[in-house]
Each structure stands twice: as structure tokens, then as C-alpha cells.
Design an enzyme around this catalytic site. Structure first.
Site, PDB file in Angstrom:
ATOM      1  N   LYS A  35      31.184  42.589  33.442  1.00 47.51           N
ATOM      2  CA  LYS A  35      29.955  43.109  32.924  1.00 47.51           C
ATOM      3  C   LYS A  35      29.630  43.455  31.767  1.00 47.51           C
ATOM      4  O   LYS A  35      28.503  43.689  31.504  1.00 47.51           O
ATOM      5  CB  LYS A  35      29.412  44.307  33.910  1.00 47.51           C
ATOM      6  CG  LYS A  35      29.294  43.894  35.293  1.00 47.51           C
ATOM      7  CD  LYS A  35      28.082  44.843  36.069  1.00 47.51           C
ATOM      8  CE  LYS A  35      28.049  44.287  37.329  1.00 47.51           C
ATOM      9  NZ  LYS A  35      28.863  44.478  38.211  1.00 47.51           N
TER      10      LYS A  35
ATOM     11  N   SER B 182      26.535  51.566  40.066  1.00 43.50           N
ATOM     12  CA  SER B 182      27.507  52.381  40.767  1.00 43.50           C
ATOM     13  C   SER B 182      28.804  52.399  39.795  1.00 43.50           C
ATOM     14  O   SER B 182      29.784  53.273  40.231  1.00 43.50           O
ATOM     15  CB  SER B 182      27.760  51.939  42.094  1.00 43.50           C
ATOM     16  OG  SER B 182      28.352  50.403  41.870  1.00 43.50           O
TER      17      SER B 182
ATOM     18  N   ASN C  47      30.409  49.613  37.173  1.00 44.36           N
ATOM     19  CA  ASN C  47      31.003  48.734  36.048  1.00 44.36           C
ATOM     20  C   ASN C  47      29.531  48.276  34.861  1.00 44.36           C
ATOM     21  O   ASN C  47      29.712  48.153  33.691  1.00 44.36           O
ATOM     22  CB  ASN C  47      31.434  47.432  36.558  1.00 44.36           C
ATOM     23  CG  ASN C  47      32.862  47.880  36.877  1.00 44.36           C
ATOM     24  OD1 ASN C  47      33.437  48.936  36.430  1.00 44.36           O
ATOM     25  ND2 ASN C  47      33.387  47.050  38.125  1.00 44.36           N
TER      26      ASN C  47
ATOM     27  N   ASP D  20      37.501  21.675  41.552  1.00 49.53           N
ATOM     28  CA  ASP D  20      37.119  20.924  42.767  1.00 49.53           C
ATOM     29  C   ASP D  20      36.321  22.285  43.530  1.00 49.53           C
ATOM     30  O   ASP D  20      35.410  21.867  44.122  1.00 49.53           O
ATOM     31  CB  ASP D  20      38.119  20.673  43.646  1.00 49.53           C
ATOM     32  CG  ASP D  20      38.929  19.538  43.193  1.00 49.53           C
ATOM     33  OD1 ASP D  20      38.322  18.479  42.823  1.00 49.53           O
ATOM     34  OD2 ASP D  20      40.419  19.548  42.970  1.00 49.53           O
TER      35      ASP D  20
ATOM     36  N   GLU E 158      30.540  37.515  49.546  1.00 48.64           N
ATOM     37  CA  GLU E 158      30.228  38.696  49.853  1.00 48.64           C
ATOM     38  C   GLU E 158      30.995  39.510  50.882  1.00 48.64           C
ATOM     39  O   GLU E 158      31.940  38.835  51.558  1.00 48.64           O
ATOM     40  CB  GLU E 158      28.766  38.695  50.237  1.00 48.64           C
ATOM     41  CG  GLU E 158      27.618  38.406  49.340  1.00 48.64           C
ATOM     42  CD  GLU E 158      26.347  38.299  50.191  1.00 48.64           C
ATOM     43  OE1 GLU E 158      25.435  39.031  49.661  1.00 48.64           O
ATOM     44  OE2 GLU E 158      26.264  37.662  51.134  1.00 48.64           O
TER      45      GLU E 158
ATOM     46  N   GLY F  40      27.996  43.180  54.063  1.00 45.41           N
ATOM     47  CA  GLY F  40      26.904  43.261  53.217  1.00 45.41           C
ATOM     48  C   GLY F  40      26.381  41.761  52.823  1.00 45.41           C
ATOM     49  O   GLY F  40      26.447  41.379  51.624  1.00 45.41           O
TER      50      GLY F  40
ATOM     51  N   ASP G  49      23.669  40.212  52.764  1.00 51.61           N
ATOM     52  CA  ASP G  49      22.347  39.616  52.413  1.00 51.61           C
ATOM     53  C   ASP G  49      22.161  38.583  51.668  1.00 51.61           C
ATOM     54  O   ASP G  49      21.223  37.793  52.131  1.00 51.61           O
ATOM     55  CB  ASP G  49      21.717  40.876  51.501  1.00 51.61           C
ATOM     56  CG  ASP G  49      22.672  41.137  50.226  1.00 51.61           C
ATOM     57  OD1 ASP G  49      23.580  41.495  50.413  1.00 51.61           O
ATOM     58  OD2 ASP G  49      22.031  40.673  49.151  1.00 51.61           O
TER      59      ASP G  49
ATOM     60  N   LYS H 154      51.331  41.529  39.603  1.00 54.98           N
ATOM     61  CA  LYS H 154      51.219  42.947  38.797  1.00 54.98           C
ATOM     62  C   LYS H 154      50.078  43.301  38.305  1.00 54.98           C
ATOM     63  O   LYS H 154      50.224  43.814  37.165  1.00 54.98           O
ATOM     64  CB  LYS H 154      52.525  42.736  37.723  1.00 54.98           C
ATOM     65  CG  LYS H 154      53.721  42.097  38.083  1.00 54.98           C
ATOM     66  CD  LYS H 154      54.122  42.865  39.322  1.00 54.98           C
ATOM     67  CE  LYS H 154      55.455  41.958  40.019  1.00 54.98           C
ATOM     68  NZ  LYS H 154      55.753  42.348  41.486  1.00 54.98           N
TER      69      LYS H 154
ATOM     70  N   SER I 146      36.415  39.556  39.354  1.00 54.51           N
ATOM     71  CA  SER I 146      35.534  40.201  38.386  1.00 54.51           C
ATOM     72  C   SER I 146      35.802  41.593  37.987  1.00 54.51           C
ATOM     73  O   SER I 146      35.223  41.698  36.754  1.00 54.51           O
ATOM     74  CB  SER I 146      34.423  40.493  39.636  1.00 54.51           C
ATOM     75  OG  SER I 146      34.663  41.228  40.559  1.00 54.51           O
TER      76      SER I 146
ATOM     77  N   ASN J  74      38.564  47.999  38.161  1.00 53.30           N
ATOM     78  CA  ASN J  74      38.414  49.388  37.918  1.00 53.30           C
ATOM     79  C   ASN J  74      38.396  50.106  39.279  1.00 53.30           C
ATOM     80  O   ASN J  74      37.582  50.269  39.861  1.00 53.30           O
ATOM     81  CB  ASN J  74      37.128  49.805  37.101  1.00 53.30           C
ATOM     82  CG  ASN J  74      37.159  49.349  35.681  1.00 53.30           C
ATOM     83  OD1 ASN J  74      38.108  49.392  35.043  1.00 53.30           O
ATOM     84  ND2 ASN J  74      36.063  48.876  35.362  1.00 53.30           N
TER      85      ASN J  74
END
Ligand SMILES: *Cc1c(COP(=O)(O)O)cnc(C)c1O
Length: 323
Positions: free
Chosen positions: A55, A80, A82, A174, A206, A210, A212, A275, A306, A309
């Protein structure tokens, strides 16, 4: 206000703005994983990005494009976690005042980091309050610029630079698996993929609770769901973005879902074998690639982590649920 859809050129321009500021994160491989999937899996590690998630790319790109007047007045965002840290850190680097709405139950690590970067944090209830409306209202009252977490041309163009780096490093693929909440990372990745590896299949992933975007993708129009209950807190969005969905509809091949149990198994794999401490949302892509393994044999597969944290106590608690 309708915005023009961003293009690959915007991803290239974002990469230039981020040059020397964002980390060029490593692309790792695991021979255990390659053997297990009978594929070559290239893992783009945005957990090693500044503030611990991709982000930063979109947040910095959006803030770097503001003019002097906008910079002086400051920015407002909601998140919420990041995106909050991304805007807070970018604002500190660019010397812009930042106000961030964060849910009362946000991860303590994310809250502390956001405050540590010097942002003013205001709490809200994620199940009953509309944080987007609150942020936009404050923006209007105080003349601040609102920086949305995903549904914004500059934000998603910035997010696309992670996939751009992946293709520039490893060449064509691919299939590419991308973690998906509101679709900023997926839509930006799709722009980069269609330019750098046109035949590569692109899958958004997803949490099952959730789904959606999967529903929206199948229906051809955006579907809104109640805030989903899942350990993937970065993907608790009730609805995919309007701009991101236009790009996803046009360029993405399909949307997959995985369960929370699959996410925890992927967290354990990353910790034990590679690790790396990866947050639940960051495990969506790998969990889906493992699930899709029979169709990936012999292929070159990209997996974007992604972010990383997660509070260590929470990490330990989740891993302890495994048999
Ligand atoms: C925000 C976030 C996501 C979802 O990204 P979108 O651009 O909203 O789809 C996934 N993983 C992590 C770690 C995040 O912070």
C-alpha cells in the site's frame, strides 16, 4: 465524480515517482513449493515493502501528485490498517499533515505504526459506521484531500508497480495470483500484466466469507455484502471499487476464494519454509495457488504477497489452531 480509467502508462509514471523511495522488493522461490505444485512459483514479497505492505506504493503515488495548496492543507484517509500506515508514512516523507480514521479494533501494531509516523488517528466502529462518509465529510469541512484506499486512479496505478517489477525481474508468466480486497492491487496488477505478459492468466483471491468481488464478477455488476467476518482483515471490504471493478471486469480472468483455514496453513508454510511472517490477507494468493495446483503443472506462476503486518501474539494464536 467519474475519473478516467487509468492505463499502463500511469503505472509506468507511478514507478518513476517511486524510484529510490519505495523498496524494489525481492522475488523468492521455494523448492519445496515448486515440487509440491510441480510448477515454478515466483513470490513477490511486498511484506518487505516500506511499512510492510504494497500500500505504500499507491499511497505515495497519490500524495506525490498533489499540488502545493493541497499539500499544505493536508490529507485524510480511512483504513483498518495498511492504507493508514501507507498514507501516514507517505505524508511524513512529503511533509503533508495527515488525519486517518481507523477502526477501534484495528491491530495494535498497525495503530501504533500509524501514530508513530505522525498522523492524527480518529477511531470508528467498522461494523456500524461508514468510515468513507466520515472521511469525506472531514475533507469537505477542512479542505483536506481525501485519499481512498483503493478506488482511485493514482492509488491503483501505484499498486500496479509491484507486478511491473515482478515481470521486469522474471519475464512472462502463465498465471498470477493477487490478494484482493477493494481491488486496487488486482486492477493495478492487471494493467501491468496485460502490458508485460499479455497471455498470463490473472486471478484475484478473496476470503470465502467475503466473496463480494467474485459475486460481482459473475454478475457483471458490483454486489455489496455485509462486512465479512474473516481473519483476512485487509480484505474485509463489503464491495469492490467502481473504478477497480471496471478494470477487473475487462482484464482479469477469474476470482478465487479460500477459507480462513487455508490462510492459516499458508501462514505456517511461509513461516516454516521461508522464514517469513505474513499477515492472513497476504496469504490469500498462495492459498489459492495451492488450491489450483492441478491446473498449474509445468507452469510459471506468480504469487504476490500483499503484506506482513500482523501482531505476533495474533500470529501465534492463529498458528496454534492448526492440528
Ligand atoms: C489492502 C490490502 C489488501 C487488499 O488490497 P486492495 O487493493 O483493497 O484489493 C490485501 N492485502 C493486504 C496486506 C492489504 O493491506
Amino acid at each position: 465524480m467519474p475519473q478516467a480509467l487509468p492505463t499502463f502508462d500511469d503505472v509506468i509514471a507511478a514507478a518513476a515517482r517511486l524510484e529510490g523511495i519505495a523498496h524494489k522488493t525481492p522475488v523468492l522461490q521455494s523448492s519445496t513449493l515448486n515440487e509440491q505444485l510441480q510448477a515454478k512459483v515466483f513470490i513477490k514479497c511486498e511484506n518487505f515493502q516500506r511499512m510492510g505492505a504494497f500500500k505504500f506504493r499507491g499511497g505515495f503515488n497519490a500524495l506525490a501528485k498533489l499540488n502545493e495548496v493541497q499539500r499544505k492543507a493536508g490529507v485524510v484517509a480511512y483504513s483498518s490498517g495498511n492504507h493508514a500506515q501507507a498514507v501516514a508514512l507517505s505524508a511524513r516523507i512529503l511533509n503533508i499533515p495527515a488525519t486517518i480514521f481507523m477502526p477501534h479494533d484495528a491491530s495494535p501494531a498497525k495503530l501504533a505504526a500509524t501514530q508513530g509516523y505522525g498522523a492524527t488517528v480518529i477511531g470508528y466502529d467498522r461494523y456500524s459506521e461508514d468510515a468513507s462518509a466520515k472521511a469525506m465529510q472531514l475533507a469537505q469541512e477542512k479542505g483536506l484531500t481525501f485519499i481512498p484506499p483503493f478506488d482511485h486512479a493514482d492509488v491503483l496505478a501505484g499498486q500496479g508497480t509491484a507486478a511491473l517489477e515482478l515481470f521486469d525481474e522474471v519475464g512472462e508468466l502463465d498465471a498470477l495470483f493477487v490478494c484482493l480486497g477493494g481491488g486496487g492491487l488486482l486492477s493495478g496488477s492487471a494493467l501491468a500484466t496485460r502490458a508485460r505478459s499479455p497471455l498470463c492468466k490473472i486471478y484475484g483471491v478473496e476470503p470465502e466469507a467475503g466473496n463480494d468481488t467474485q459475486q460481482s464478477f459473475r454478475k457483471g455488476e458490483r454486489v455489496k455484502i455485509p462486512t465479512p467476518i474473516t481473519i483476512a482483515d485487509g480484505a474485509q471490504t463489503p464491495m469492490v471499487g467502481a473504478i477497480t471493478f471496471e478494470i477487473i471486469k475487462a482484464l482479469v480472468d477469474d476470482i478465487h476464494t479460500v477459507t480462513d483455514a487455508q490462510l492459516i496453513a499458508a501462514m505456517r508454510f511461509y513461516a516454516e519454509r521461508m522464514k517469513m511472517v505474513i499477515e492472513p490477507t497476504g496469504c490469500l494468493s498462495l492459498a489459492a495457488a495451492i488450491q489450483a495446483a492441478p491446473s498449474l503443472k509445468g507452469q510459471r506462476v506468480g504469487v504476490i504477497i500483499s503484506g506482513g503486518n500482523v501482531d505476533l501474539a495474533r500470529f501465534a494464536q492463529l498458528l496454534a489452531t492448526l492440528p
